[in-house]
Enzyme design. Structure first.
Site, PDB file in Angstrom:
ATOM      1  N   SER A  59       0.828  -1.209   0.000  1.00  0.00           N
ATOM      2  CA  SER A  59       0.000   0.000   0.000  1.00  0.00           C
ATOM      3  C   SER A  59       0.859   1.253   0.000  1.00  0.00           C
ATOM      4  O   SER A  59       0.387   2.343  -0.348  1.00  0.00           O
ATOM      5  CB  SER A  59      -0.927   0.010   1.219  1.00  0.00           C
ATOM      6  OG  SER A  59      -0.199  -0.213   2.421  1.00  0.00           O
ATOM      7  N   LYS A 125       4.263 -11.494   3.614  1.00  0.00           N
ATOM      8  CA  LYS A 125       2.886 -11.707   3.180  1.00  0.00           C
ATOM      9  C   LYS A 125       2.840 -11.793   1.665  1.00  0.00           C
ATOM     10  O   LYS A 125       3.505 -11.014   0.979  1.00  0.00           O
ATOM     11  CB  LYS A 125       1.978 -10.571   3.657  1.00  0.00           C
ATOM     12  CG  LYS A 125       0.501 -10.755   3.249  1.00  0.00           C
ATOM     13  CD  LYS A 125      -0.392  -9.761   3.946  1.00  0.00           C
ATOM     14  CE  LYS A 125      -0.315  -8.386   3.354  1.00  0.00           C
ATOM     15  NZ  LYS A 125      -0.831  -8.329   1.940  1.00  0.00           N
ATOM     16  N   GLU A 127       0.012 -12.702  -1.792  1.00  0.00           N
ATOM     17  CA  GLU A 127      -1.390 -12.740  -2.186  1.00  0.00           C
ATOM     18  C   GLU A 127      -1.704 -13.972  -3.021  1.00  0.00           C
ATOM     19  O   GLU A 127      -0.910 -14.383  -3.873  1.00  0.00           O
ATOM     20  CB  GLU A 127      -1.739 -11.492  -3.006  1.00  0.00           C
ATOM     21  CG  GLU A 127      -1.587 -10.183  -2.248  1.00  0.00           C
ATOM     22  CD  GLU A 127      -1.947  -8.968  -3.066  1.00  0.00           C
ATOM     23  OE1 GLU A 127      -1.803  -7.851  -2.541  1.00  0.00           O
ATOM     24  OE2 GLU A 127      -2.384  -9.123  -4.239  1.00  0.00           O
ATOM     25  N   GLU A 194      -9.550  -9.823   2.711  1.00  0.00           N
ATOM     26  CA  GLU A 194      -9.880  -8.447   2.342  1.00  0.00           C
ATOM     27  C   GLU A 194     -11.143  -8.397   1.493  1.00  0.00           C
ATOM     28  O   GLU A 194     -11.271  -9.125   0.501  1.00  0.00           O
ATOM     29  CB  GLU A 194      -8.723  -7.801   1.581  1.00  0.00           C
ATOM     30  CG  GLU A 194      -8.999  -6.352   1.191  1.00  0.00           C
ATOM     31  CD  GLU A 194      -7.776  -5.612   0.682  1.00  0.00           C
ATOM     32  OE1 GLU A 194      -7.926  -4.435   0.297  1.00  0.00           O
ATOM     33  OE2 GLU A 194      -6.681  -6.207   0.670  1.00  0.00           O
TER      34      GLU A 194
END
Length: 278
Positions: A59, A125, A127, A194
């Site tokens: 982000s 992390k 995805e 999410e």
């Protein structure tokens, strides 16, 4: 801005967080509070305010670098910010994102994850599921703790056609549940969900032994995460998602906002229906 923070919640452990402690927290029913962070100053404040997990998220491409998506972020970018944040922490567990395509193969992921752990992260992390399951297994077998990320995966924004809630229909929800089990079975120690409907996230959380961290995934996850700019009500130049709440408005200071966020997560007051998807 960096005033003396309030005392952390009495329920927060004084010793540093470790990867095994995450499962213990789930077993004990202790909700986990997580915030993104990109520098040592905010890290120090969040750590003292009782935030359990700090995420150096990709982000940063949107809220720090000003890009329209997370895709331009590089491993070098993330490693730099990870090293900055690590210098401000003493107890929170530091998680760092593997940037776009840095985990395209197990070997590339190993190189990137090694750089992030050497910069100070305690976990990386990544995805998705599918071919990423081999990546997770490869990293875990080489002593690198992994956090998964399912639902809306921002690195897939081009394929998804935008930032949209995932798992709304029965087939998509079933795929999410299957993927979540597969990510756990591959060796992940934590899972971010999410933009997932509350009932779907609740079912996944009940099914797994590892903790789930929700962001727009309802109140029944084992913890919650927000981007720090969203938690402070700052204008990041992007549309504010439904799950965002300004904790600075009632917290009175950055430290107070972080402590208020952590307490609201632990008390089960955040997120409520207003900040979730049915």
């Amino acid at each position: 801005m960096y005033t003396s923070p309030p005392n952390p919640s009495a329920s927060a452990p004084a010793k540093p967080w470790t990867v095994p402690a995450l499962r213990e927290a789930k077993r004990d029913g202790r909700r986990l509070a997580m915030l993104t962070c990109y520098d040592a100053g905010f890290a120090r404040v969040f750590d003292a305010a009782g935030i359990d997990l700090i995420l150096v998220g990709d982000s940063l491409g949107m809220v720090v670098q000003g890009h329209a998506s997370t895709l331009p972020v590089t491993v070098a970018d993330t490693a730099y910010h990870t090293a900055c944040v690590a210098r401000g922490l003493s107890r929170a567990l530091l998680v760092a994102d593997l940037p776009f395509q840095s985990d395209a193969t197990p070997e590339r992921a190993l190189d990137a994850a090694t750089a992030l752990l050497q910069a100070g992260a305690g976990m990386v992390k990544l995805e998705g599921a599918g071919h990423k399951l081999d990546v997770i297994r490869f990293l875990v077998e080489r002593e690198i703790p992994v956090c998964g990320h399912l639902g809306l995966t921002p690195q897939s924004v081009l394929r998804l056609g935008g930032y949209k809630v995932q798992g709304r229909d029965e087939a998509a929800a079933a795929r999410l549940r299957d993927d979540a089990r597969a990510v756990q079975d591959a060796g992940a120690s934590l899972l971010v969900l999410e933009c997932v409907p509350t009932p779907v996230a609740a079912a996944i959380t009940a099914d797994l032994d590892i903790p789930t961290i929700g962001i727009g995934a309802g109140p029944q996850c084992d913890g919650q995460v927000l981007v720090l700019h969203d938690m402070l009500g700052l204008d990041s130049g992007h549309r504010r998602p439904r799950f965002v709440k300004d904790f600075l408005a009632g917290g009175g200071s950055v430290a107070g906002a972080a402590a208020a966020f952590a307490q609201a997560v632990r008390d089960g007051r955040f997120p409520d229906a207003e900040h979730s998807y049915a």
